[in-house]
Design a protein around this motif. Sequence first.
Motif, PDB file in Angstrom:
ATOM      1  N   LEU A  39      -1.653   7.065  -9.195  1.00  0.00           N
ATOM      2  CA  LEU A  39      -0.837   6.095  -8.425  1.00  0.00           C
ATOM      3  C   LEU A  39       0.156   7.183  -7.648  1.00  0.00           C
ATOM      4  O   LEU A  39       0.727   8.074  -8.131  1.00  0.00           O
ATOM      5  CB  LEU A  39       0.170   5.263  -9.043  1.00  0.00           C
ATOM      6  CG  LEU A  39      -0.849   3.923  -9.865  1.00  0.00           C
ATOM      7  CD1 LEU A  39      -0.111   3.263 -10.842  1.00  0.00           C
ATOM      8  CD2 LEU A  39      -1.439   3.233  -8.898  1.00  0.00           C
ATOM      9  N   PHE A  89       2.088  -0.499   2.732  1.00  0.00           N
ATOM     10  CA  PHE A  89       1.424  -0.630   1.707  1.00  0.00           C
ATOM     11  C   PHE A  89       1.554  -1.920   1.047  1.00  0.00           C
ATOM     12  O   PHE A  89       1.479  -2.419  -0.072  1.00  0.00           O
ATOM     13  CB  PHE A  89       1.780   0.541   0.648  1.00  0.00           C
ATOM     14  CG  PHE A  89       1.430   1.660   1.383  1.00  0.00           C
ATOM     15  CD1 PHE A  89       0.301   2.475   1.095  1.00  0.00           C
ATOM     16  CD2 PHE A  89       2.558   2.353   2.074  1.00  0.00           C
ATOM     17  CE1 PHE A  89      -0.027   3.455   1.813  1.00  0.00           C
ATOM     18  CE2 PHE A  89       2.036   3.870   2.414  1.00  0.00           C
ATOM     19  CZ  PHE A  89       0.947   4.429   2.448  1.00  0.00           C
ATOM     20  N   ASP A  90       1.870  -3.145   1.855  1.00  0.00           N
ATOM     21  CA  ASP A  90       1.920  -4.487   1.354  1.00  0.00           C
ATOM     22  C   ASP A  90       2.772  -4.681   0.279  1.00  0.00           C
ATOM     23  O   ASP A  90       2.567  -5.639  -0.625  1.00  0.00           O
ATOM     24  CB  ASP A  90       0.598  -5.154   1.125  1.00  0.00           C
ATOM     25  CG  ASP A  90      -0.513  -5.176   2.218  1.00  0.00           C
ATOM     26  OD1 ASP A  90      -0.171  -5.257   3.302  1.00  0.00           O
ATOM     27  OD2 ASP A  90      -1.655  -4.699   2.095  1.00  0.00           O
ATOM     28  N   GLU A 103       3.341  -3.063  -2.349  1.00  0.00           N
ATOM     29  CA  GLU A 103       2.716  -2.355  -3.633  1.00  0.00           C
ATOM     30  C   GLU A 103       3.719  -1.613  -4.449  1.00  0.00           C
ATOM     31  O   GLU A 103       4.542  -0.771  -3.697  1.00  0.00           O
ATOM     32  CB  GLU A 103       1.345  -1.680  -3.501  1.00  0.00           C
ATOM     33  CG  GLU A 103       0.017  -2.457  -3.167  1.00  0.00           C
ATOM     34  CD  GLU A 103      -1.001  -1.516  -3.357  1.00  0.00           C
ATOM     35  OE1 GLU A 103      -1.538  -0.972  -4.100  1.00  0.00           O
ATOM     36  OE2 GLU A 103      -1.701  -1.534  -2.142  1.00  0.00           O
ATOM     37  N   GLU A 104       3.990  -2.001  -5.587  1.00  0.00           N
ATOM     38  CA  GLU A 104       4.960  -1.124  -6.211  1.00  0.00           C
ATOM     39  C   GLU A 104       4.537   0.573  -6.176  1.00  0.00           C
ATOM     40  O   GLU A 104       5.388   1.300  -5.987  1.00  0.00           O
ATOM     41  CB  GLU A 104       5.325  -1.666  -7.627  1.00  0.00           C
ATOM     42  CG  GLU A 104       6.478  -0.977  -8.344  1.00  0.00           C
ATOM     43  CD  GLU A 104       7.792  -1.204  -7.707  1.00  0.00           C
ATOM     44  OE1 GLU A 104       8.785  -0.182  -7.792  1.00  0.00           O
ATOM     45  OE2 GLU A 104       8.147  -2.041  -7.058  1.00  0.00           O
ATOM     46  N   GLU A 105       3.453   0.941  -6.628  1.00  0.00           N
ATOM     47  CA  GLU A 105       2.977   2.179  -6.619  1.00  0.00           C
ATOM     48  C   GLU A 105       1.388   2.117  -6.144  1.00  0.00           C
ATOM     49  O   GLU A 105       0.540   1.875  -6.926  1.00  0.00           O
ATOM     50  CB  GLU A 105       2.896   2.709  -8.239  1.00  0.00           C
ATOM     51  CG  GLU A 105       4.360   3.050  -8.486  1.00  0.00           C
ATOM     52  CD  GLU A 105       4.627   3.813  -9.779  1.00  0.00           C
ATOM     53  OE1 GLU A 105       3.612   3.474 -10.623  1.00  0.00           O
ATOM     54  OE2 GLU A 105       5.569   4.524  -9.860  1.00  0.00           O
ATOM     55  N   PRO A 106       1.210   2.328  -5.018  1.00  0.00           N
ATOM     56  CA  PRO A 106      -0.164   2.441  -4.498  1.00  0.00           C
ATOM     57  C   PRO A 106      -0.707   3.551  -5.227  1.00  0.00           C
ATOM     58  O   PRO A 106      -0.294   4.496  -5.500  1.00  0.00           O
ATOM     59  CB  PRO A 106      -0.089   2.424  -2.963  1.00  0.00           C
ATOM     60  CG  PRO A 106       1.190   2.945  -2.690  1.00  0.00           C
ATOM     61  CD  PRO A 106       2.049   2.694  -3.866  1.00  0.00           C
ATOM     62  N   TYR A 107      -2.302   3.401  -5.050  1.00  0.00           N
ATOM     63  CA  TYR A 107      -3.141   4.436  -5.586  1.00  0.00           C
ATOM     64  C   TYR A 107      -3.152   5.474  -4.228  1.00  0.00           C
ATOM     65  O   TYR A 107      -3.042   5.166  -3.282  1.00  0.00           O
ATOM     66  CB  TYR A 107      -4.677   3.905  -5.542  1.00  0.00           C
ATOM     67  CG  TYR A 107      -4.802   3.233  -6.941  1.00  0.00           C
ATOM     68  CD1 TYR A 107      -4.859   3.762  -8.196  1.00  0.00           C
ATOM     69  CD2 TYR A 107      -4.809   1.929  -7.070  1.00  0.00           C
ATOM     70  CE1 TYR A 107      -4.990   3.070  -9.303  1.00  0.00           C
ATOM     71  CE2 TYR A 107      -4.965   1.005  -8.044  1.00  0.00           C
ATOM     72  CZ  TYR A 107      -5.195   1.808  -9.382  1.00  0.00           C
ATOM     73  OH  TYR A 107      -5.092   1.169 -10.532  1.00  0.00           O
ATOM     74  N   THR A 113      -5.274   4.592  -1.447  1.00  0.00           N
ATOM     75  CA  THR A 113      -4.717   3.803  -0.517  1.00  0.00           C
ATOM     76  C   THR A 113      -3.990   4.604   0.634  1.00  0.00           C
ATOM     77  O   THR A 113      -3.871   4.367   1.720  1.00  0.00           O
ATOM     78  CB  THR A 113      -3.705   2.566  -1.056  1.00  0.00           C
ATOM     79  OG1 THR A 113      -4.669   1.939  -2.164  1.00  0.00           O
ATOM     80  CG2 THR A 113      -3.626   1.658  -0.156  1.00  0.00           C
ATOM     81  N   ARG A 148       6.880   5.394  -6.664  1.00  0.00           N
ATOM     82  CA  ARG A 148       7.814   4.775  -6.022  1.00  0.00           C
ATOM     83  C   ARG A 148       9.026   5.760  -5.511  1.00  0.00           C
ATOM     84  O   ARG A 148       9.454   5.860  -4.685  1.00  0.00           O
ATOM     85  CB  ARG A 148       8.508   3.517  -6.743  1.00  0.00           C
ATOM     86  CG  ARG A 148       9.882   3.219  -6.187  1.00  0.00           C
ATOM     87  CD  ARG A 148       9.908   2.387  -4.734  1.00  0.00           C
ATOM     88  NE  ARG A 148      11.581   2.269  -4.062  1.00  0.00           N
ATOM     89  CZ  ARG A 148      12.033   1.331  -4.262  1.00  0.00           C
ATOM     90  NH1 ARG A 148      11.723   0.240  -4.974  1.00  0.00           N
ATOM     91  NH2 ARG A 148      13.073   0.904  -3.764  1.00  0.00           N
TER      92      ARG A 148
END
Length: 144
Positions: free
Chosen positions: A108, A59-60, A62-66, A69, A111
């Motif tokens: 989101l 997920f690259d 990302e701190e909290e992806p949607y 995603t 994490r």
Amino acid sequence: MSLELKISSTNATVMWFNGYTLRFTLRNFAIVSGLNYVASKGDFVFDTSVPNRLMQMYFDGEEEPYEATLFQAFEDKVWGQNDDDALKIVVLYVVHRFNMSDEMHTVLVSRFHFDVIEQGRYMNYCWGKEAFEELAKSTSNCII
């Protein structure tokens, strides 16, 4: 015929339907869903100063992806030949698609959920309690 939903606490959803009162408790939800509801979220503590491997790799970072995603990652089978990661992403997918379902473009994936999954503690986590609370919030004070 009308249905009115109210939340009287985080432990029960009360419904009034054609003059009848129906009470749907967390325990009822756990029985129907089969999800754990007895664990305490406080029992799950993770070091957030260390990056989450799944988030970094798929997920690259990302701190909290949607959720969208996450769902796309599932559809794309981003894990390749890694069966362990496949299981982890599938568990996240199932939890968020069916148990925490909401508008996927605005919600989101926390994490915390990634950490529970990455540490292999997803069988012990209180998904039932969390899903019931989300259900109760989303149906609170609705008239259908």
